[in-house]
Design an enzyme around this catalytic site. Structure first.
Site, PDB file in Angstrom:
ATOM      1  CG  ASN A 159      41.438  28.217  41.430  1.00  0.00           C
ATOM      2  OD1 ASN A 159      41.623  28.840  40.441  1.00  0.00           O
ATOM      3  ND2 ASN A 159      40.405  27.589  41.608  1.00  0.00           N
ATOM      4  CB  SER A 165      35.499  30.946  47.307  1.00  0.00           C
ATOM      5  OG  SER A 165      34.208  30.585  47.724  1.00  0.00           O
TER       6      SER A 165
END
Ligand code: GRF
Length: 194
Positions: free
Chosen positions: A106, A135
């Protein structure tokens, strides 16, 4: 490696991933699926010849398991080795995540572990942070909590709005996610820092 990409909207991260998956790449996109049938990313993927699936979550109401069963049916048909969540805005149940754990990534617009959840750019500005970023992490049952595989930093300007900061972060997302997927597909989990 067969890669399925889950989106909810424009799919700019999906496009960045797909464009990077050229002949030299260990992966190829086998499905782009969305929980929103109106997601413009679906048409963009179809235009590139990629199979798409729209699994509208709304008819299932609060029955997450039923929505995920419908999504799983389409995913299983595509036989993905890796799933990339890219602007996918539904929270997945622990049982769905367990099924794909170790093979699902993700991208989250913050420097995790800071700012899990939503409205990350406004929160970074509100906190007066000098830096913000994005991230890419492995998906685990802990929301936005799995092992971080890559991060990219951007400066926060004094007069930044959430929209301007988000745009600056998005540019880095499109660089970071393809880099992380290449490395992850080769079995390398060494974190990338941009
Ligand atoms: C972006 O804000 C990104 O930070 C997050 O989802 C949003 C939309 O991404 N991952 P995309 O353009 O649909 O890839």
């Amino acid at each position: 490696k067969r890669v399925a990409i889950l989106i909810s909207g424009g799919g700019s991260n999906m496009l960045a991933l797909v464009r990077d998956m050229g002949p030299d790449h260990p992966c190829r996109p086998v499905l782009v699926a969305s929980n929103d049938p109106a997601a413009s990313g679906l048409a963009r993927a179809a235009a590139l010849g990629i199979d798409t699936a729209a699994v509208d979550h709304r008819p299932f109401g609060r029955d997450r398991e039923a929505f995920e069963a419908a999504l799983t049916e389409r995913l299983e048909a595509a036989r993905p080795d890796i799933i990339c969540l890219a602007g996918f805005m539904r929270i997945l149940t622990p049982s769905f995540i367990a099924r794909w754990e170790g093979r699902m990534l993700n991208i989250h617009p913050s420097l995790l572990p800071k700012y899990r959840g939503l409205h990350t750019h406004a929160r970074a500005i509100e906190a007066g942070d000098a830096e913000h970023g994005v991230s890419v992490h492995e998906v685990t049952a802990e929301l936005d909590g799995g092992p971080v595989l890559g991060q990219a930093r951007v400066p926060v300007h004094p007069d930044d709005t959430p929209e301007r900061l988000a745009a600056r972060v998005l540019e880095k997302e499109h660089i970071l996610y393809p880099m992380v997927l290449r490395r992850f597909a080769m079995g390398d989990r060494t974190p990338i820092r941009l």
